[in-house]
Scaffold this active site. Structure first.
Site, short mmCIF file in Angstrom:
data_model
loop_
_atom_site.label_atom_id
_atom_site.label_comp_id
_atom_site.label_asym_id
_atom_site.label_seq_id
_atom_site.Cartn_x
_atom_site.Cartn_y
_atom_site.Cartn_z
N PRO A 34 -31.03 40.28 6.20
CA PRO A 34 -31.51 41.47 6.82
C PRO A 34 -30.57 42.35 6.03
O PRO A 34 -29.44 42.42 6.14
CB PRO A 34 -31.50 41.39 8.42
CG PRO A 34 -30.49 40.14 8.64
CD PRO A 34 -30.62 39.10 7.60
N THR A 36 -30.37 46.74 5.40
CA THR A 36 -30.94 47.91 5.81
C THR A 36 -30.96 48.72 4.46
O THR A 36 -29.99 48.79 3.78
CB THR A 36 -29.82 48.78 6.60
OG1 THR A 36 -29.56 48.17 8.09
CG2 THR A 36 -30.60 50.15 6.99
N TYR A 192 -24.30 46.50 17.15
CA TYR A 192 -25.58 47.21 17.57
C TYR A 192 -25.58 46.97 19.06
O TYR A 192 -24.88 46.09 19.84
CB TYR A 192 -26.75 46.60 16.78
CG TYR A 192 -26.82 47.52 15.50
CD1 TYR A 192 -26.75 48.70 15.13
CD2 TYR A 192 -26.61 46.41 14.38
CE1 TYR A 192 -26.65 49.06 13.86
CE2 TYR A 192 -26.63 46.95 12.88
CZ TYR A 192 -26.57 48.12 12.66
OH TYR A 192 -26.38 48.49 11.52
N ARG A 240 -29.25 36.56 16.04
CA ARG A 240 -28.25 36.75 15.27
C ARG A 240 -26.99 37.17 15.83
O ARG A 240 -27.11 38.19 16.83
CB ARG A 240 -28.47 37.81 14.07
CG ARG A 240 -27.79 37.81 12.80
CD ARG A 240 -27.90 38.90 11.99
NE ARG A 240 -27.39 38.33 10.58
CZ ARG A 240 -27.10 39.08 9.48
NH1 ARG A 240 -26.92 40.55 9.82
NH2 ARG A 240 -26.69 38.74 8.39
N GLY A 332 -27.42 38.03 1.01
CA GLY A 332 -27.50 39.61 0.87
C GLY A 332 -27.31 40.04 -0.63
O GLY A 332 -28.16 40.30 -1.38
#
Length: 380
Positions: A34, A36, A192, A240, A332
């Site tokens: 993932p 952003t 987060y 995650r 990534g």
């Protein structure tokens, strides 16, 4: 750019073995991590450009694509301007087109569901932020995600706001299932909201969500349970986990492997199908000596583990799987450098180094396209 070459394709055969996570079967052990990309429309809908971006990884041979963090409600979950959401039917239907494109090119796709909490730096629905406690996050907002200056001091969440956040994860998971995703991944990492509740020094609560590590895990547990109830037993569900945070890269769990054992053992009792760990360098010891975080997750959770962290060198990725420390790897920078990374490894082709210019000054797809186009122009 410098280039390296993979001389022996057979040494990486383990990367291309089929693999099942829950009811989801993957053609290989290679996933896109993932990342952003802040490229959705102003109302949080995935775009045709995003469909091309994701489908390129499927065409390039990745078995699994995990989306960037997707916000879950029209309250406090959104973290960045132009972040995509799964909070209504319009956003759901936009994602369905992306998933269809990925499926047509042979890939599987999992939606990562994210609540930014105190790290929100761009939310059109709210001007303030929420977190477990009124503690200003470390560091500065990320400029390449259109942030500026210090993070705001969040307001400590009330019970009904915690319930709203949990319900947002569950509702977004249902939207993901309706959009055709092959599963969802709950974002409990990188600083987060769920990670904020897990973290000492950030979670100062003295209610059932704060205190010892068992209480600080409660929100993760309740979100997982709510999502599983919402999507049913056959839909793939992952989580995650990390130590480091986007605003505090060097953060470590205070009690080292003791905390890891408690955290991953708790996950073993949850209705999830895999754990996705992320560290800066996935193969390094999690605490200076001893096993890496992926190996600890595999040891104590007893679930399939996807490892992330600087694994764009095929040999490092292979070693992590052959040694039994992980079941799959997610990339990534390697994926951004080469959307066809798996095909290149399989064919023994060369690799270019990652070019950080594609993420600067703004880490969106428009800037990446412009940068790649400029770099391809001949020198005059």
């Amino acid at each position: 750019m410098n280039a390296t070459t993979t001389p022996d394709t057979h040494q990486h055969d383990c990367l291309f073995q089929p693999f099942s996570i829950g009811r989801m079967t993957l053609k290989n052990r290679l996933a896109v991590a993932p990342m952003t990309r802040i490229s959705a429309s102003d109302n949080g809908c995935a775009t045709e450009q995003m469909a091309r971006y994701y489908s390129a990884f499927a065409k390039g041979g990745f078995g699994l694509l995990i989306t960037e963090g997707i916000y879950t409600d029209k309250a406090y979950s959104q973290g960045y301007w132009n972040q995509p959401g799964l909070s209504d039917h319009q956003q759901r239907d936009a994602w369905a087109k992306v998933v269809e494109a990925v499926h047509q090119d042979g890939g599987r796709m999992v939606a990562q569901l994210m609540h930014a909490g105190a790290l929100s730096q761009g939310n059109p629905y709210r001007s303030d932020t929420l977190g477990p406690s009124a503690v200003r996050p470390k560091g500065q907002q990320m400029t390449f995600y259109r942030g500026k200056g210090e993070y705001s001091i969040p307001r400590a969440m009330l019970d009904d706001e915690i319930t709203e956040a949990i319900n947002g994860f569950a509702a977004a998971a249902v939207c993901a299932k309706q959009a055709g995703f092959d599963g969802v991944e709950i974002h409990g990492a990188n600083g987060y909201l769920l990670d904020q509740f897990l973290s000492e020094g950030i979670n100062l609560r003295n209610d059932r969500y704060g205190g010892d590590i068992e209480r600080r895990l409660r929100l993760i547990i309740e979100v997982v349970q709510a999502v599983r109830t919402a999507v049913g037993s056959e839909f793939t569900l992952g989580l995650r986990i990390s130590q480091g945070k986007v605003n505090d890269f060097t953060h470590k769990w205070r009690n080292a492997e003791t905390d890891a054992a408690l955290i991953f053992s708790a996950l073993a009792n949850l209705p999830i199908d895999y754990v996705h760990t992320t560290e800066f360098e996935a193969w390094q010891s999690a605490f200076g000596n001893g096993p890496c975080l992926a190996a600890l997750a595999r040891q104590y959770a007893g679930l399939p583990v996807i490892a992330n962290g600087s694994l764009h060198d095929p040999t490092r990725a292979t070693d992590l799987i052959v040694s039994g420390q992980a079941d799959a790897v997610s990339l990534g920078r390697g994926a951004l450098a080469h959307a066809d990374w798996p095909t290149r490894v399989h064919n023994g082709a060369s690799f270019d180094e990652f070019d950080p210019g594609i993420l600067s000054p703004i880490a969106n797809l428009a800037n990446e396209h412009r940068h790649r186009k400029e770099r391809a122009r001949p020198l005059l």
